[in-house]
Design an enzyme around this catalytic site. Structure first.
Site, PDB file in Angstrom:
ATOM      1  N   HIS A 145      42.455  64.459 -44.091  1.00 44.62           N
ATOM      2  CA  HIS A 145      41.582  64.350 -42.920  1.00 44.62           C
ATOM      3  C   HIS A 145      42.383  63.859 -41.713  1.00 44.62           C
ATOM      4  O   HIS A 145      43.523  63.409 -41.839  1.00 44.62           O
ATOM      5  CB  HIS A 145      40.420  63.383 -43.185  1.00 44.62           C
ATOM      6  N   LYS A 149      39.836  58.950 -39.435  1.00 49.68           N
ATOM      7  CA  LYS A 149      38.923  58.680 -40.550  1.00 49.68           C
ATOM      8  C   LYS A 149      39.239  57.315 -41.139  1.00 49.68           C
ATOM      9  O   LYS A 149      40.404  56.987 -41.398  1.00 49.68           O
ATOM     10  CB  LYS A 149      39.029  59.763 -41.619  1.00 49.68           C
TER      11      LYS A 149
END
Length: 258
Positions: A145, A149
């Site tokens: 990600h 995040k």
């Protein structure tokens, strides 16, 4: 008879997903954007207070933080509604218990991912795990990600871990290996491993590999843009409105056999 649009409130309205959800709701004629709210200190920009928003909506869509989502679930349950769609990830055991308790009073759809393709992957992984014996096939979960995040492994990776564990009929916490560092020794049979990448603007990549002597099976999914999460959350909101109390996920929304 034409059904009136379902009234939607957006929690975390000033966040990335909150803004995208508001745009998606406004573009859908089946829905009406009733209210947007953010932190109690946030004012202006067309924002309502949380209590004002809850009083004028049928479903709240919430992509915020675990603590905020658990608190919102408690408040909605105390009000006796509205229904909730929760896309936050990284919950601890106490927060999950609060949401489960709230679901005794109101309907809640909670998912680590609202992607149709990803939820299809979850079902395929569970079936593969059921068929491939853990003493012969090692299971490894990879996810990547963007740098912003804040939780790891991702909620989606944990969903995939639960799918492997469910297929094998074991408790994920008992067999998960979230970190490997240093001299770890040989890999125990039945272990479910996780690997995490954070960097750049990666929207989301997930794969599950089943590794045996001489062969490898990998099932994977990659997100191209975040609109897929908004589409899934809208599908969940349409489905959960008017449902009986309970905690549901996207496989319920999509009508998958459980």
């Amino acid at each position: 008879m034409v059904q009136p649009p379902i009234r939607i409130a957006i929690a975390g309205a000033l966040g990335r997903m909150g803004r995208q959800m508001a745009e998606a709701v406004q573009a859908d004629p089946r829905l009406a954007l009733a209210a947007r709210f953010h932190r109690p200190s946030s004012v202006g920009d067309g924002l309502a207070s949380r209590d004002e928003a809850l009083a004028m909506t049928d479903v709240v869509i919430d992509f915020t933080t675990p603590a905020a989502s658990a608190d919102l679930a408690r408040v909605c349950a105390n009000w006796g509604g509205p229904a909730l769609v929760i896309g936050s990830t990284g919950f601890d055991a106490g927060e999950l218990a609060d949401i489960a308790d709230a679901a005794k009073t109101i309907p809640i759809v909670r998912s680590g991912s609202f992607s149709l393709g990803l939820n299809m992957l979850v079902g395929l992984v569970e079936r593969a795990a059921r068929a491939l014996a853990p003493e012969d096939w090692d299971a490894e979960i990879f996810e990547a990600h963007h740098r912003h995040k804040i939780d790891a492994p991702s909620g989606t990776a944990l969903m995939l871990g639960q799918a492997v564990a469910g297929g094998r009929r074991v408790d994920l916490d008992a067999v998960a290996r979230r970190v490997r560092d240093g001299v770890t020794g040989a890999r125990p049979a039945g272990e479910i491993g996780f690997a995490v990448v954070r960097g750049g603007s990666i929207i989301g990549e997930h794969s599950v590999s089943f590794c045996a002597e001489g062969e490898l099976v990998t099932l994977s999914h990659a997100a191209g843009d975040r609109t897929m999460f908004a589409r899934g959350a809208i599908a969940a909101a349409l489905w959960v409105s008017g449902r009986s109390p309970g905690e549901y996920d996207m496989r319920d929304v999509l009508g998958f056999d459980r």
